[in-house]
Design a protein around this motif. Structure first.
Motif, PDB file in Angstrom:
ATOM      1  N   ALA A   1       0.580  -1.177  -0.131  1.00 35.79           N
ATOM      2  CA  ALA A   1      -0.010  -0.066   0.157  1.00 35.79           C
ATOM      3  C   ALA A   1       0.868   1.410  -0.008  1.00 35.79           C
ATOM      4  O   ALA A   1       0.665   2.092  -0.707  1.00 35.79           O
ATOM      5  CB  ALA A   1      -0.898   0.066   1.321  1.00 35.79           C
ATOM      6  N   GLN A   2       2.072   1.191   0.650  1.00 37.34           N
ATOM      7  CA  GLN A   2       2.896   2.331   1.000  1.00 37.34           C
ATOM      8  C   GLN A   2       3.657   2.677  -0.602  1.00 37.34           C
ATOM      9  O   GLN A   2       3.712   3.725  -0.981  1.00 37.34           O
ATOM     10  CB  GLN A   2       3.965   2.078   1.835  1.00 37.34           C
ATOM     11  CG  GLN A   2       3.520   2.198   3.267  1.00 37.34           C
ATOM     12  CD  GLN A   2       4.498   1.846   4.126  1.00 37.34           C
ATOM     13  OE1 GLN A   2       5.710   1.868   4.078  1.00 37.34           O
ATOM     14  NE2 GLN A   2       4.296   1.953   5.620  1.00 37.34           N
TER      15      GLN A   2
ATOM     16  N   SER B   1       0.898   3.981  -2.970  1.00 36.63           N
ATOM     17  CA  SER B   1       0.780   5.563  -2.664  1.00 36.63           C
ATOM     18  C   SER B   1       1.591   6.466  -3.041  1.00 36.63           C
ATOM     19  O   SER B   1       1.548   7.359  -3.601  1.00 36.63           O
ATOM     20  CB  SER B   1       0.408   5.763  -1.035  1.00 36.63           C
ATOM     21  OG  SER B   1      -0.556   4.986  -0.550  1.00 36.63           O
TER      22      SER B   1
ATOM     23  N   SER C   1      -2.054  -1.332  -9.072  1.00 35.32           N
ATOM     24  CA  SER C   1      -2.992  -1.901  -8.173  1.00 35.32           C
ATOM     25  C   SER C   1      -2.960  -3.490  -8.419  1.00 35.32           C
ATOM     26  O   SER C   1      -3.103  -4.227  -7.337  1.00 35.32           O
ATOM     27  CB  SER C   1      -4.142  -1.323  -8.238  1.00 35.32           C
ATOM     28  OG  SER C   1      -4.519  -1.270 -10.052  1.00 35.32           O
TER      29      SER C   1
ATOM     30  N   ASP D   1      -6.858  -6.267   0.036  1.00 35.95           N
ATOM     31  CA  ASP D   1      -6.410  -4.890   0.424  1.00 35.95           C
ATOM     32  C   ASP D   1      -7.217  -4.067  -0.407  1.00 35.95           C
ATOM     33  O   ASP D   1      -7.465  -3.820  -1.547  1.00 35.95           O
ATOM     34  CB  ASP D   1      -5.021  -4.690  -0.533  1.00 35.95           C
ATOM     35  CG  ASP D   1      -4.236  -3.464  -0.179  1.00 35.95           C
ATOM     36  OD1 ASP D   1      -4.955  -2.455   0.339  1.00 35.95           O
ATOM     37  OD2 ASP D   1      -3.192  -3.315  -0.268  1.00 35.95           O
ATOM     38  N   GLN D   2      -8.175  -3.335   0.635  1.00 38.33           N
ATOM     39  CA  GLN D   2      -9.072  -2.500   0.549  1.00 38.33           C
ATOM     40  C   GLN D   2      -8.692  -1.258  -0.427  1.00 38.33           C
ATOM     41  O   GLN D   2      -9.286  -0.756  -1.227  1.00 38.33           O
ATOM     42  CB  GLN D   2     -10.184  -1.998   1.550  1.00 38.33           C
ATOM     43  CG  GLN D   2     -10.659  -3.421   2.140  1.00 38.33           C
ATOM     44  CD  GLN D   2     -11.729  -3.770   1.377  1.00 38.33           C
ATOM     45  OE1 GLN D   2     -12.611  -2.813   0.667  1.00 38.33           O
ATOM     46  NE2 GLN D   2     -11.865  -5.029   1.038  1.00 38.33           N
ATOM     47  N   HIS D   3      -7.377  -0.650   0.014  1.00 40.10           N
ATOM     48  CA  HIS D   3      -6.876   0.548  -0.454  1.00 40.10           C
ATOM     49  C   HIS D   3      -6.497   0.029  -2.065  1.00 40.10           C
ATOM     50  O   HIS D   3      -6.931   1.026  -3.052  1.00 40.10           O
ATOM     51  CB  HIS D   3      -5.625   1.088   0.229  1.00 40.10           C
ATOM     52  CG  HIS D   3      -5.027   2.224  -0.308  1.00 40.10           C
ATOM     53  ND1 HIS D   3      -5.767   3.358  -0.134  1.00 40.10           N
ATOM     54  CD2 HIS D   3      -3.798   2.555  -0.935  1.00 40.10           C
ATOM     55  CE1 HIS D   3      -5.127   4.395  -0.542  1.00 40.10           C
ATOM     56  NE2 HIS D   3      -3.957   3.695  -1.159  1.00 40.10           N
ATOM     57  N   ALA D   4      -5.978  -0.851  -2.273  1.00 40.51           N
ATOM     58  CA  ALA D   4      -5.375  -1.400  -3.684  1.00 40.51           C
ATOM     59  C   ALA D   4      -6.716  -1.632  -4.573  1.00 40.51           C
ATOM     60  O   ALA D   4      -6.743  -1.103  -5.753  1.00 40.51           O
ATOM     61  CB  ALA D   4      -4.687  -2.562  -3.657  1.00 40.51           C
TER      62      ALA D   4
ATOM     63  N   HIS E   1      -9.626  -0.100  -3.933  1.00 43.05           N
ATOM     64  CA  HIS E   1     -10.331   1.244  -4.334  1.00 43.05           C
ATOM     65  C   HIS E   1      -9.598   2.117  -5.530  1.00 43.05           C
ATOM     66  O   HIS E   1     -10.076   2.461  -6.415  1.00 43.05           O
ATOM     67  CB  HIS E   1     -10.286   2.034  -3.199  1.00 43.05           C
ATOM     68  CG  HIS E   1     -10.921   3.358  -3.102  1.00 43.05           C
ATOM     69  ND1 HIS E   1     -11.297   4.130  -2.205  1.00 43.05           N
ATOM     70  CD2 HIS E   1     -11.791   3.849  -4.262  1.00 43.05           C
ATOM     71  CE1 HIS E   1     -11.767   5.107  -2.352  1.00 43.05           C
ATOM     72  NE2 HIS E   1     -12.362   4.996  -3.564  1.00 43.05           N
ATOM     73  N   ILE E   2      -8.213   1.993  -5.420  1.00 41.51           N
ATOM     74  CA  ILE E   2      -7.428   2.651  -6.528  1.00 41.51           C
ATOM     75  C   ILE E   2      -7.652   1.862  -7.856  1.00 41.51           C
ATOM     76  O   ILE E   2      -7.756   2.621  -8.870  1.00 41.51           O
ATOM     77  CB  ILE E   2      -6.001   2.500  -6.185  1.00 41.51           C
ATOM     78  CG1 ILE E   2      -5.499   3.300  -4.965  1.00 41.51           C
ATOM     79  CG2 ILE E   2      -5.247   2.995  -7.176  1.00 41.51           C
ATOM     80  CD1 ILE E   2      -5.934   4.689  -4.788  1.00 41.51           C
TER      81      ILE E   2
ATOM     82  N   LEU F   1     -15.794  -2.734  -0.079  1.00 44.41           N
ATOM     83  CA  LEU F   1     -15.501  -1.731  -0.880  1.00 44.41           C
ATOM     84  C   LEU F   1     -16.652  -0.905  -1.461  1.00 44.41           C
ATOM     85  O   LEU F   1     -16.668   0.524  -1.602  1.00 44.41           O
ATOM     86  CB  LEU F   1     -14.953  -2.307  -2.120  1.00 44.41           C
ATOM     87  CG  LEU F   1     -14.402  -1.552  -3.227  1.00 44.41           C
ATOM     88  CD1 LEU F   1     -13.380  -0.730  -2.682  1.00 44.41           C
ATOM     89  CD2 LEU F   1     -13.851  -2.262  -4.388  1.00 44.41           C
TER      90      LEU F   1
ATOM     91  N   ARG G   1     -16.981   1.734   1.373  1.00 43.23           N
ATOM     92  CA  ARG G   1     -15.914   2.756   1.274  1.00 43.23           C
ATOM     93  C   ARG G   1     -15.747   3.709   0.324  1.00 43.23           C
ATOM     94  O   ARG G   1     -15.400   4.582   0.247  1.00 43.23           O
ATOM     95  CB  ARG G   1     -14.617   1.628   1.265  1.00 43.23           C
ATOM     96  CG  ARG G   1     -13.300   2.451   1.172  1.00 43.23           C
ATOM     97  CD  ARG G   1     -12.091   1.492   0.905  1.00 43.23           C
ATOM     98  NE  ARG G   1     -10.730   2.181   0.798  1.00 43.23           N
ATOM     99  CZ  ARG G   1      -9.897   2.292   1.632  1.00 43.23           C
ATOM    100  NH1 ARG G   1      -9.913   2.012   2.839  1.00 43.23           N
ATOM    101  NH2 ARG G   1      -8.958   3.001   1.280  1.00 43.23           N
TER     102      ARG G   1
END
Length: 655
Positions: free
Chosen positions: A3-4, A7, A25, A35-38, A40-41, A66, A69
């Motif tokens: 995730a880092q 970002s 992603s 990985d919810q952040h990935a 989302h992206i 998701l 979110r």
């Protein structure tokens, strides 16, 4: 760690790096699928790449986490995938984000919830602090929504009446203003605005040549429609040369353009060519489909082409299958349109009594079918048989009245259906029936119900005004209740205030005394009336007008006697030659006794002894016959029926 790194990559990425963002992603998700952040992206990258089906698949596979979110992105992909109703349900839960209100307005527009869309655009326009660069877009969308409200049949909710100076500066706003004029039937005004929109689009410096050509196509398609409606065939041919149907990206616009181009080229003169041209038009998809009123016209064109090529059995099968799956009875235009074409197919191209016989036979099988009933009513009215038209519609409405279904009751008191019945009653002067129908409708719509929407204001106003003329105390009380409810829902409605005062004043004037001052005075109402213009337009003056004006009007209706004398006396009526006898001679004076029976004329001379005797008997002041005077006139003396007396001679012959 993934995730880092993702970002940090996004911080260095530009708006053109959506493919790289998607690859990064995917790499992060290969290490951690949850990985919810990935996720989302990835969804955002797919949206930027217009890959809506893939983006929707990501949301469906990721689950509710998701979706909650990234609710705004999820609603947007639903909207772009042709699911506006689901998009509204999701985005309406998002609060505090101005973009969510924009998306809800767009989805409401696509779902044909035009009243809600208009409300949202008005709310967004009132927030001056957040307008910034949205003012022009909001003005464009508000005009488009008003045009759709007019087309949909809600003119009372249209907020724009005339384009302002600011509205005429952008071709998009001018185009939408033209669409509103066209929806109102103001085709000349619409044509002028379309020309203005085309000029602004061609001279716009903000558009690339490709974008300019793409924007000019729908304007030309709308111009073609307006010219066809006005019967300007020659001008339509020039516009037709500007339209390249294959270059139109939207399937819905392409379908409309192809239909209008087919009509402009005169393909309808050959029914088989017209049928072929209409069936070559591609069908629009869910994400780019026609609005309901457009779809109904397209379906009507298709069935009309089928009728022209005599595909009667096919129409009956397809419409019957569709009607079996639709609500029954229904007031939906799409459903009743199927009934109309089903009825037309049953007639096999016949008209008059033969067509009515086939339609009435179909109506016996589906007695609650409004489409069939209204078709029969139309044919009866066209034939001048208003009584049969009323009887047919009343029979259908009586079945709906006797039903216990709430759906049947709602159809029974539908404002459109009632307006047809009341119009028929007016043709025959049935005022009592009109008042009774409006009273029943008012009682029904005032009852609390679930899921039937707001009561139709136009129907309640008509019912209240009709009951106000009744001499029945109950009708006056009902009219007062209706006017009071209308006034409570709209305090600025002078019609409701005046009606409530008129209904309540004879009963209890004290209740409405305070409302009288709210009504405009008669002087204010007639302040802008030009009496001279009314009189010059043919309005007769009142009884208090001077004698000279009355004499002038009377002289305009009748030819003065002085003019007749100038032409040699009284004006003779011209007699048609067909009314004159064959031996008519204009130089001879006609016999003044020509209207009397022959025997009563002065020049009548009977022939023979018996004729002279009958003439003498009829002559007044002649010689009296004593024998007739004693025994009575031979004319008045009844003859005795022979019963086989001795004086009767028997005929020779066998017994």
């Amino acid at each position: 760690m993934a995730a880092q790194s993702l970002s940090s990559l996004l911080q260095r990425a530009s708006i053109d790096d959506h493919e790289e963002v998607l690859q990064s992603s995917n790499a992060a998700l290969a290490k951690s699928k949850a990985d919810q952040h990935a996720l989302h992206i990835k969804a955002i990258a797919l949206l930027k790449l217009d890959r809506y089906d893939d983006c929707l698949r990501v949301f469906e596979e990721a689950g509710d986490g998701l979706k909650s979110r990234a609710a705004l992105e999820y609603a947007y992909v639903l909207y772009k995938s042709g699911r506006p109703e689901q998009a509204i349900e999701v985005v309406s839960q998002v609060t505090g984000i101005r973009g969510a209100r924009h998306l809800e307005a767009q989805a409401s527009y696509r779902a044909e919830r035009f009243r809600r869309a208009a409300e949202l655009y008005e709310e967004l326009s009132k927030d001056g602090a957040s307008l910034s660069n949205e003012e022009n877009d909001l003005r464009i969308n508000a005009w488009a929504t008003d045009a759709q409200l007019q087309w949909k049949g809600y003119p009372g909710f249209v907020r724009h009446n005339r384009a302002t100076r600011d509205d005429l500066e952008a071709f998009e706003t001018v185009y939408n203003a033209a669409c509103l004029s066209i929806a109102k039937g103001e085709f000349e005004q619409g044509e002028l605005l379309l020309k203005r929109a085309k000029e602004l689009c061609r001279t716009s410096e903000d558009l690339s040549p490709e974008d300019r050509d793409a924007e000019l196509l729908p304007i030309a398609v709308q111009q073609l429609y307006v010219l066809l409606r006005q019967g300007k065939s020659e001008e339509a041919q020039f516009i037709l040369e500007e339209i390249s149907v294959k270059d139109i990206p939207e399937a819905s616009t392409k379908k409309i353009a192809q239909t209008n181009a087919t009509l402009a080229r005169g393909a309808s003169a050959n029914p088989y060519a017209f049928y072929k041209a209409l069936n070559e038009i591609p069908v629009s998809t869910d994400s780019d489909k026609l609005f309901d009123y457009q779809s109904n016209l397209a379906i009507g064109n298709s069935y009309a082409a089928d009728l022209l090529v005599r595909k009667y059995d096919g129409i009956i099968r397809s419409t019957s299958k569709a009607l079996s799956r639709a609500a029954y009875p229904s007031t939906e235009p799409s459903v009743n349109l199927l009934s109309v074409y089903n009825a037309a197919a049953h007639t096999h191209g016949e008209a008059g009594p033969k067509a009515l016989k086939a339609i009435m036979a179909a109506l016996d099988k589906r007695p609650k079918d409004l489409g069939l009933a209204l078709t029969a009513v139309q044919l009866y009215v066209s034939a001048g048989n208003t009584t049969s038209a009323i009887t047919t519609l009343e029979s259908t409405l009586q079945l709906l009245d006797e039903s216990i279904s709430e759906q049947d009751k709602e159809v029974r008191f539908n404002p459109g259906v009632l307006s047809v019945l009341i119009s028929l009653y007016k043709l025959e002067g049935r005022k009592v029936q009109i008042r009774a129908e409006l009273a029943k409708a008012a009682v029904y719509w005032q009852q609390p119900r679930q899921g039937t929407g707001e009561p139709p204001v136009s129907l309640l106003r008509a019912a209240a005004a009709s009951l106000l003329h009744s001499s029945n105390a109950e009708d006056l009380a009902t009219a007062g209740d209706l006017f009071r409810s209308l006034y409570q829902s709209n305090k600025a409605d002078h019609f409701a205030v005046a009606g409530y005062v008129a209904a309540q004043a004879p009963i209890d004037y004290a209740k409405v005394e305070s409302l009288v001052d709210k009504l405009p005075s008669v002087a204010d109402l007639v302040a802008e009336v030009d009496l001279a213009a009314l009189e010059s337009a043919g309005i007769a003056p009142s009884s208090g007008a001077n004698a000279a004006a009355a004499a002038a009007i009377a002289g305009a209706r009748k030819r003065p006697a002085a003019v007749c004398r100038e032409h040699g006396g009284a004006v003779k009526k011209r007699v048609r030659k067909s009314r004159l006898p064959k031996d008519y001679d204009q130089s001879k004076t006609p016999d003044p006794e020509r209207w009397l029976p022959l025997r009563d004329r002065s020049n009548y001379r009977p022939k023979g002894r018996k004729g002279k005797q009958r003439a003498a008997d009829r002559t007044q002041g002649g010689v009296v016959n004593d024998k007739l005077e004693e025994s009575g006139s031979a004319i008045n003396q009844p003859k005795l029926q022979s019963g086989g007396g001795a004086n009767k001679k028997k005929k020779k012959g066998k017994r």
